[in-house]
Enzyme design. Structure first.
Site, PDB file in Angstrom:
ATOM      1  N   GLU A   1      13.655  -0.503 -13.937  1.00  0.00           N
ATOM      2  CA  GLU A   1      12.646   0.169 -13.107  1.00  0.00           C
ATOM      3  C   GLU A   1      12.615   1.656 -13.461  1.00  0.00           C
ATOM      4  O   GLU A   1      13.648   2.306 -13.538  1.00  0.00           O
ATOM      5  CB  GLU A   1      12.976  -0.059 -11.614  1.00  0.00           C
TER       6      GLU A   1
ATOM      7  N   CYS B   1      17.007   8.008  14.700  1.00  0.00           N
ATOM      8  CA  CYS B   1      15.550   8.173  14.744  1.00  0.00           C
ATOM      9  C   CYS B   1      15.081   7.756  16.127  1.00  0.00           C
ATOM     10  O   CYS B   1      15.104   6.570  16.467  1.00  0.00           O
ATOM     11  CB  CYS B   1      14.895   7.306  13.666  1.00  0.00           C
TER      12      CYS B   1
ATOM     13  N   HIS C   1      -3.878 -11.508   2.561  1.00  0.00           N
ATOM     14  CA  HIS C   1      -5.244 -12.017   2.685  1.00  0.00           C
ATOM     15  C   HIS C   1      -5.251 -13.535   2.765  1.00  0.00           C
ATOM     16  O   HIS C   1      -4.394 -14.213   2.173  1.00  0.00           O
ATOM     17  CB  HIS C   1      -6.077 -11.574   1.472  1.00  0.00           C
TER      18      HIS C   1
END
Ligand SMILES: Cc1cc2nc3c(=O)[nH]c(=O)nc-3n(C[C@H](O)[C@H](O)[C@H](O)COP(=O)(O)OP(=O)(O)OC[C@H]3O[C@@H](n4cnc5c(N)ncnc54)[C@H](O)[C@@H]3O)c2cc1C
Length: 475
Positions: A31, A395, A49
């Protein structure tokens, strides 16, 4: 020599690596960037979809419908955020109504389950916040929404767990034909493999071009988005499309799996890698979105972003054995995310022409992950008792604990950047977009991975956060 080298770890490379890791093979993924899902897979509409858009008889049609079913199963197996909320394509005039009928016919021919054309009254009953101008709509109950980067990560993680090697910061720059395979050269060293799978996304034509004349040329095309605060996440409950046009599926309004509202994209030709948002692009998205949902509250925007489509000179996906043992998976534009697991199945058939693919009995196909906010109060108490770091929320927007971040940092495919932590645990995904938790995540990464704080990046190579000391303090 490796059996297979996969170039690129977006959703296509991750699916191919995942399927191959079930077989008795020596595998490596190369990568270019410093993490998985750093290309188009991290910036798109995130819709699985149903499969009524592609023309019947195309690879896109076949692979979209099959991919829709497979993606749902993958998300279940790997505990990836996914919701099957269904989609609506709205018609506002006679021409749109004809398009909706055509999409219905396409969908039926493609084998999309449950399609229905709804009347104005039926649509407005399902979605009261739509424009009253709507005349009819195509309803596709099998459409879903997903966290694409989470799915990509889960697939890659499973591949690594099952023996696949992952090499980051390794752009393939040169490809040579050698005895029994190919030699791939990257700045981190060279790799010999019997079979190469090129899943380099927008760059797939260039990568194939290193070894043979590609049968297509990528024509990069940018789509820009608004991501609205969770207070707007219930504005609509289905994916709301307008009728597709020559530039694609048009501007949509949809909930996200994390409870936000996503609005976009436009479509404009761009350079490869150009993910900057533009005032013109954003203005276009706003103008088009209010046609479907007049009350979209853009003042609740928390982030804008853009993704680059691998549009190309080919009319369909390119899934081919370009040279013996060199497989190109290119021109994977939308519905590429939805079709990805089915594209990987096709790739395996091509790989099977060169290698014997035998499933290995010791394959582990599961993923355990603690998501603190999804636990019951009793489970939370038990988790904190076992590991007090689950009791520390880092967070606050998304309620992500230090325990979850530390788990990710010591996982099989650990992040090294603030955005890498964000994509794995959700820290920094919320209203403040990491404004408050970012520095704490930065500290935790440095502490857990033994990194110099100056080396902890925000995102891709070069996204430096700390450049030096202030006030004579030490870092
Ligand atoms: C605006 C927009 C909206 C979309 N919406 C949807 C949607 O709702 N539903 C849907 O189904 N599809 C959608 N798509 C399409 C979908 O996102 C893509 O088809 C899919 O993500 C492509 O995945 P990929 O793995 O081919 O590419 P990428 O995710 O781009 O992965 C390719 C990888 O290859 C790496 N790479 C490149 N060159 C090299 C090299 N030389 N060496 C090593 N590595 C390399 C890159 O760094 C990257 O990580 C959308 C796309 C866009 C842009």
């Amino acid at each position: 020599m490796y059996d297979v080298a996969v170039i690129g770890c977006g959703i296509i490379g991750a699916n191919v690596a995942n399927l191959l890791s079930r077989c008795d093979l020596r595998l490596v993924v190369l990568e270019k960037e410093n993490d998985v899902s750093m290309g188009t897979t991290r910036a798109n509409s995130a819709i699985i979809h149903a499969g009524y858009d592609p023309e019947p008889g195309t690879d896109m049609a076949r692979l979209n419908v099959r991919g829709n079913e497979l993606t749902r199963k993958q998300c279940e197996a790997y505990h990836v955020s996914y919701k099957q909320i269904g989609s609506l394509v709205l018609a506002f005039d006679e021409a749109d109504e004809k398009t909706v009928e055509k999409l219905y016919a396409n969908g039926c021919a493609n084998g999309v389950p449950g399609l229905k054309i709804l009347s104005r009254e039926e649509v407005l009953k399902m979605e009261p916040n739509l424009s009253p101008e709507v005349r009819t709509a195509l309803y596709a109950p099998s459409a879903g929404i997903v966290a694409p980067w989470e799915l990509c990560f889960a697939l890659a993680e499973a591949a690594v767990k099952n023996g696949c090697e992952m090499r980051f910061n390794s752009p393939v720059e040169k490809i040579e034909v050698i005895e029994g395979g190919y030699r791939l050269t990257t700045p981190t060293g060279s790799v010999d493999a019997k079979v190469v799978v090129n899943a380099a996304g927008v760059e797939a034509d260039q990568v194939t071009g290193l070894v043979a004349a590609p049968s297509f040329t990528t024509q990069p095309n940018k789509g820009e988005y608004y991501l609205l605060d969770k207070s707007q996440g219930e504005t609509v409950h289905h994916v709301i499309f307008q009728c597709p046009n020559k530039d694609g599926k048009g501007v949509l309004v949809s909930p996200t799996v994390h409870g936000n509202l996503i609005v976009g994209p436009n479509a404009s030709p761009c350079e490869r890698g150009d993910t900057a948002t533009t005032p013109e692009g954003m203005a276009f998205v706003r103008k088009m979105a209010v046609k479907s949902v007049p009350g979209v509250s853009f003042r609740d925007n928390i982030r804008n972003f853009a993704g680059v489509r691998a549009n190309s000179t080919a009319s369909d996906f390119v899934i081919e054995e370009t040279k013996p043992g060199f497989i190109t998976l290119g021109a994977i534009k939308s519905p590429g995310l939805s079709s990805a697991p089915a594209i990987a199945e096709d790739a395996l058939k091509l790989i099977g022409r060169t290698l014997v693919l035998k499933e290995k009995p010791e394959y582990v196909d599961s993923r355990e992950v603690t998501v603190f906010r999804h636990l019951t109060p009793e489970q939370k108490a038990e988790a904190v008792r076992k590991n007090p770091l689950y009791g520390r929320v880092i967070c606050r927007c998304e309620t992500v604990t230090e325990g979850e971040i530390v788990d990710a940092l010591h996982g099989v495919l650990p992040p090294h950047t603030i955005d890498g932590v964000k994509r794995r645990c959700n820290a920094g995904m919320g209203r403040c977009q990491g404004g408050f938790c970012g520095p704490r995540v930065h500290e935790i990464i440095a502490r857990e991975l033994g990194m110099d704080p100056k080396d902890v990046l925000k995102d891709k190579a070069g996204s430096v956060i700390i450049i030096g000391e202030t006030k004579g303090g030490t870092l």
